[in-house]
Design a protein around this motif. Sequence first.
Motif, PDB file in Angstrom:
ATOM      1  N   GLN A  79       0.813  -1.212   0.000  1.00  0.00           N
ATOM      2  CA  GLN A  79       0.000   0.000   0.000  1.00  0.00           C
ATOM      3  C   GLN A  79       0.847   1.263   0.000  1.00  0.00           C
ATOM      4  O   GLN A  79       0.471   2.278  -0.611  1.00  0.00           O
ATOM      5  CB  GLN A  79      -0.949  -0.009   1.200  1.00  0.00           C
ATOM      6  N   PHE A  80       2.022   1.226   0.640  1.00  0.00           N
ATOM      7  CA  PHE A  80       2.902   2.382   0.678  1.00  0.00           C
ATOM      8  C   PHE A  80       3.578   2.590  -0.679  1.00  0.00           C
ATOM      9  O   PHE A  80       3.702   3.721  -1.155  1.00  0.00           O
ATOM     10  CB  PHE A  80       3.937   2.216   1.783  1.00  0.00           C
ATOM     11  N   GLU A  81       4.012   1.494  -1.305  1.00  0.00           N
ATOM     12  CA  GLU A  81       4.647   1.589  -2.623  1.00  0.00           C
ATOM     13  C   GLU A  81       3.661   2.089  -3.672  1.00  0.00           C
ATOM     14  O   GLU A  81       4.039   2.832  -4.583  1.00  0.00           O
ATOM     15  CB  GLU A  81       5.214   0.226  -3.014  1.00  0.00           C
ATOM     16  N   ALA A  82       2.398   1.663  -3.560  1.00  0.00           N
ATOM     17  CA  ALA A  82       1.382   2.111  -4.517  1.00  0.00           C
ATOM     18  C   ALA A  82       1.201   3.623  -4.452  1.00  0.00           C
ATOM     19  O   ALA A  82       1.114   4.304  -5.483  1.00  0.00           O
ATOM     20  CB  ALA A  82       0.063   1.397  -4.245  1.00  0.00           C
ATOM     21  N   VAL A  83       1.159   4.159  -3.228  1.00  0.00           N
ATOM     22  CA  VAL A  83       0.975   5.600  -3.074  1.00  0.00           C
ATOM     23  C   VAL A  83       2.212   6.353  -3.549  1.00  0.00           C
ATOM     24  O   VAL A  83       2.110   7.345  -4.293  1.00  0.00           O
ATOM     25  CB  VAL A  83       0.652   5.934  -1.604  1.00  0.00           C
ATOM     26  N   ARG A  84       3.394   5.874  -3.153  1.00  0.00           N
ATOM     27  CA  ARG A  84       4.617   6.601  -3.526  1.00  0.00           C
ATOM     28  C   ARG A  84       4.908   6.499  -5.021  1.00  0.00           C
ATOM     29  O   ARG A  84       5.608   7.351  -5.573  1.00  0.00           O
ATOM     30  CB  ARG A  84       5.795   6.081  -2.703  1.00  0.00           C
TER      31      ARG A  84
END
Length: 293
Positions: A217-222
């Motif tokens: 989820q963090f990689e998707a946002v970044r």
Amino acid sequence: MRSERLDQLLDTFASLRIAVVGDFFLDKYLVVDPSLGEPSIETGLEAHQVVGKRLSPGAAGTVTSNLSALGVGTIHAVGIIGQDGEGYDLKHGLRERRVTTDYLLESADRFTPTYTKPMAIQPDGSEIEMNRQDIKNRSATPPELEASVIETLRSVARDVDGVIVLDQVTDRNFGVATDRVREEIASLASQYPDVVFFGDARALIGEFRNILIKPNQFEAVRAILPDYEGNAPPDFARECGEELARRTGKPLFVTLGQDGILVYDGSEWTRVPTIRVSPPIDIVGAGDSTTAG
């Protein structure tokens, strides 16, 4: 999914041919007994005494190990390693897990990436990790090695059912999945629509095209907002995931840790829960295990 369908899928694993391309690391665990420490005659510093070693393929090698454990019939490793002892140990570990290493390129000018993890034995017999020592390549991958990887990929893609790309290195163009290699993978995915192409990356997940990807989820946002800091709640991850899917032109998976996986097929989201297990839990390699699954 019905159990009959699951059994049907599991029964096909032995006939599958999968290539894993990317950064193959050696995980080197050194078991240290603090009670045996002695001062170095030359420096006076404590010399840690190693009483055991555990060596295993890491990074892309973790993916191949999981594929082997799942019973996949043919597994090819595609990557770059050094002409060094770590490379020897890595290839030995891969072969033990039924992974073919014919497509691993060896270069005298590159390190075999290695995570060296000293583990101190505790009074109760357990182990805790000491300061890790990393061996990585600190320069860009030479163009001639990029060209060799691309040539190898073109050859392998004709003879496999799936290609998994694992980009472990966070510095652009310092690993195997360089800009040129990613472009070739996008091209091959278009040329071979019946082959499943799947990508995972620590830093550049948003730059894959034409293939399935699996950010957390963090990689998707970044990937959409590179300067974003803070939490990445599932609803926000969904929004960014939809933009990623538009860019790749393929469905994608967004992992949520203990909260499961979000799957987007281009129009609808499906949330797949995890199976809860009791602690203690070692989450090292969880993403690579998900990729293999």
